[in-house]
Design a protein around this motif. Structure first.
Motif, mmCIF file in Angstrom:
data_model
loop_
_atom_site.group_PDB
_atom_site.id
_atom_site.type_symbol
_atom_site.label_atom_id
_atom_site.label_comp_id
_atom_site.label_asym_id
_atom_site.label_seq_id
_atom_site.Cartn_x
_atom_site.Cartn_y
_atom_site.Cartn_z
ATOM 1 N N UNK A 113 7.455 40.146 30.645
ATOM 2 C CA UNK A 113 7.788 40.674 31.964
ATOM 3 C C UNK A 113 6.649 40.471 32.954
ATOM 4 N N UNK A 114 5.419 40.575 32.481
ATOM 5 C CA UNK A 114 4.263 40.510 33.370
ATOM 6 C C UNK A 114 3.818 39.088 33.706
ATOM 7 N N UNK A 115 3.948 38.160 32.760
ATOM 8 C CA UNK A 115 3.252 36.882 32.920
ATOM 9 C C UNK A 115 4.125 35.631 33.002
ATOM 10 N N UNK A 116 5.325 35.633 32.420
ATOM 11 C CA UNK A 116 6.131 34.415 32.477
ATOM 12 C C UNK A 116 6.447 34.070 33.929
ATOM 13 N N UNK A 117 6.231 32.803 34.270
ATOM 14 C CA UNK A 117 6.392 32.267 35.625
ATOM 15 C C UNK A 117 5.171 32.487 36.515
ATOM 16 N N UNK A 118 4.171 33.232 36.056
ATOM 17 C CA UNK A 118 2.962 33.419 36.862
ATOM 18 C C UNK A 118 2.249 32.075 37.026
ATOM 19 N N UNK A 119 1.879 31.733 38.248
ATOM 20 C CA UNK A 119 1.217 30.467 38.521
ATOM 21 C C UNK A 119 -0.153 30.406 37.857
ATOM 22 N N UNK A 120 -0.478 29.226 37.308
ATOM 23 C CA UNK A 120 -1.739 28.985 36.612
ATOM 24 C C UNK A 120 -2.276 27.616 37.017
ATOM 25 N N UNK A 121 -3.548 27.323 36.719
ATOM 26 C CA UNK A 121 -4.075 25.975 36.979
ATOM 27 C C UNK A 121 -3.353 24.895 36.170
ATOM 28 N N UNK A 122 -2.809 25.270 35.026
ATOM 29 C CA UNK A 122 -2.053 24.356 34.162
ATOM 30 C C UNK A 122 -1.019 25.198 33.420
ATOM 31 N N UNK A 123 -0.136 24.540 32.674
ATOM 32 C CA UNK A 123 0.843 25.313 31.911
ATOM 33 C C UNK A 123 0.122 26.173 30.875
ATOM 34 N N UNK A 124 0.707 27.299 30.552
ATOM 35 C CA UNK A 124 0.120 28.213 29.585
ATOM 36 C C UNK A 124 1.218 28.837 28.740
ATOM 37 N N UNK A 125 0.855 29.159 27.501
ATOM 38 C CA UNK A 125 1.808 29.734 26.560
ATOM 39 C C UNK A 125 1.167 30.924 25.861
ATOM 40 N N UNK A 126 1.966 31.941 25.617
ATOM 41 C CA UNK A 126 1.499 33.173 24.986
ATOM 42 C C UNK A 126 2.264 33.372 23.681
ATOM 43 N N UNK A 127 1.592 33.908 22.675
ATOM 44 C CA UNK A 127 2.304 34.221 21.440
ATOM 45 C C UNK A 127 1.796 35.531 20.854
ATOM 46 N N UNK A 128 2.685 36.201 20.115
ATOM 47 C CA UNK A 128 2.354 37.485 19.505
ATOM 48 C C UNK A 128 2.873 37.498 18.072
ATOM 49 N N UNK A 129 1.982 37.745 17.133
ATOM 50 C CA UNK A 129 2.354 37.857 15.718
ATOM 51 C C UNK A 129 2.062 39.263 15.231
ATOM 52 N N UNK A 130 2.941 39.795 14.409
ATOM 53 C CA UNK A 130 2.800 41.164 13.939
ATOM 54 C C UNK A 130 1.858 41.349 12.772
ATOM 55 N N UNK A 131 1.348 40.244 12.220
ATOM 56 C CA UNK A 131 0.392 40.353 11.116
ATOM 57 C C UNK A 131 -0.495 39.112 11.087
ATOM 58 N N UNK A 132 -1.544 39.088 10.262
ATOM 59 C CA UNK A 132 -2.474 37.959 10.260
ATOM 60 C C UNK A 132 -1.898 36.646 9.721
ATOM 61 N N UNK A 133 -0.670 36.646 9.198
ATOM 62 C CA UNK A 133 -0.092 35.372 8.778
ATOM 63 C C UNK A 133 0.277 34.496 9.968
ATOM 64 N N UNK A 134 0.320 35.088 11.147
ATOM 65 C CA UNK A 134 0.434 34.327 12.392
ATOM 66 C C UNK A 134 1.644 33.403 12.460
ATOM 67 N N UNK A 135 2.805 33.919 12.178
ATOM 68 C CA UNK A 135 4.015 33.104 12.250
ATOM 69 C C UNK A 135 4.328 32.639 13.667
#
Length: 217
Positions: A113-135
């Protein structure tokens, strides 16, 4: 050269287009899937591809039908080529997965809600994993977060592209609220100091993670 239709980008044949509807955290509903199937049959869309960002790309659209397809879908555009935050991907986390330690879908929804579509110097991607296996592949995303029992770990400057880079740990043992605040600080710092079209991987590489930490922590 003609301007591309709204939310569409040209394909290899230089004639047809693809669109990527927005599907936050890779979640879809029966209605969403039915609308996609109905639009694909109606407009003879030849390919529907699940992307690496947990989205459904509709490929092979004739330019004159793109706007009608968007109306039929009733979905928002998922940015795919612009200089902005494209998406937030997430694993099931504690909502569904037996290995989940933290609520990845909940945090990812707030970041979406906060960041998708926010203008940046280049494209950017965010990810969230619920544990250290980092799926959700946090170490190769511009801003990655993964959960431990002690809290969230934030990784920045990762990239899985042509010049891959494992991201650097920026902070550990954070609450969800602290992650959101740190994301805002990091992206503000990145926007203020990065070169035009410089991905976070190259920016952190050039600046150094210690300087990044010194500036925003």
């Amino acid at each position: 050269m003609h301007e591309a239709p709204r939310g569409a980008f040209i394909q290899r044949d230089k004639k047809t287009y693809a669109i990527v509807p927005r599907s936050p955290m890779g979640l879809v509903t029966p209605d969403t899937l039915e609308n996609i199937a109905r639009a694909a049959r109606k407009h003879n869309i030849p390919v529907i591809k699940i992307t690496s960002g947990q989205r459904l790309a509709l490929v092979g659209l004739e330019p004159e039908c793109v706007e009608e397809v968007w109306r039929d879908l009733g979905m928002d555009v998922g940015p795919a080529v612009g200089l902005c935050v494209h998406y937030v991907q997430a694993c099931p986390g504690t909502t569904l997965c037996k290995y989940g330690i933290q609520d990845s879908l909940g945090l990812a929804g707030e970041l979406e809600k906060l960041f998708v579509n926010m203008e940046m110097p280049a494209k950017a991607k965010i990810s969230v994993s619920g544990c250290p296996m980092n799926c959700a592949e946090c170490y190769v995303r511009d801003f990655g977060v993964f959960g431990k029992k002690s809290g969230w770990t934030v990784v920045v400057g990762g990239n899985s592209g042509g010049r891959p880079r494992i991201g650097d740990v920026l902070a550990e043992n954070l609450t969800a609220e602290e992650v959101i605040a740190l994301a805002q600080k990091f992206f503000d710092y990145y926007k203020a100091n990065a070169r035009n079209r410089e991905r976070t991987a190259r920016f952190v590489e050039r600046t150094g993670i210690e300087e990044v930490k010194k500036s925003i922590l």
